[in-house]
Write a protein that holds these residues in place. Structure first.
Motif, short mmCIF file in Angstrom:
data_model
loop_
_atom_site.label_atom_id
_atom_site.label_comp_id
_atom_site.label_asym_id
_atom_site.label_seq_id
_atom_site.Cartn_x
_atom_site.Cartn_y
_atom_site.Cartn_z
N HIS A 226 0.83 -1.21 0.00
CA HIS A 226 0.00 0.00 0.00
C HIS A 226 0.86 1.26 0.00
N PRO B 127 0.00 3.08 -3.59
CA PRO B 127 -1.19 3.54 -2.86
C PRO B 127 -2.45 3.49 -3.72
N ARG B 128 -3.52 3.07 -3.08
CA ARG B 128 -4.83 3.03 -3.74
C ARG B 128 -5.52 4.37 -3.51
N TYR C 98 -5.05 7.27 -4.66
CA TYR C 98 -4.16 8.41 -4.47
C TYR C 98 -4.45 9.47 -5.51
N SER D 73 -4.02 4.77 2.46
CA SER D 73 -4.41 3.98 1.29
C SER D 73 -5.44 2.92 1.68
#
Length: 138
Positions: free
Chosen positions: A15, A19-20, A22, A74
């Motif tokens: 993560h 990063p998710r 973002y 994230s």
């Protein structure tokens, strides 16, 4: 630490590196920023509400800092989607520790909960319960 700790550490690193959610969320209904001065972490959360005005339909964040703060932001960004504002305001530190899956030292707890505090304060400001420019973990 349990046998799954290495798996959680890998998840945190993933993560952090990937990063998710973002980036800035255009037309966000709630935007708020915060920092952890002890570690130099900064997080700005963006929340888009569904038509009911109470359900989080979209979440994103931008920021910079240590692996724990950024991975937590994230991971939290994925957890918040679909939750009511009240459910987010009721979140506690233990929820974040459980989400991360690792034992945190007292110094690292501030890193881990920064995104959660920013989201909660942003919601409180949106609902007229707080008046503050920036959240801090101090």
């Amino acid at each position: 630490m349990g046998p799954g700790t290495d798996m959680y550490r890998q998840q945190i690193l993933d993560h952090y590196k990937n990063p998710r959610n973002y980036g800035e969320l255009e037309d966000a209904d709630i935007e708020h920023v915060g920092e952890n001065p002890m570690c130099g972490d900064t997080i700005k959360m963006f929340l888009k509400l569904a038509d009911d005005g109470d359900t989080i339909a979209g979440v994103s964040f931008i920021g910079d800092g240590c692996a724990i703060s950024q991975a937590s932001a994230s991971m939290l960004s994925g957890e918040l989607r679909g939750k009511s504002l009240e459910a987010v305001r009721e979140m506690e530190r233990e929820d974040i520790e459980e989400m991360l899956g690792v034992d945190l030292s007292p110094m690292r707890v501030k890193c881990a909960v920064l995104a959660e505090k920013v989201a909660k304060d942003g919601i409180a400001i949106h609902q007229g319960d707080k008046d503050l420019e920036e959240t801090t973990t101090e």
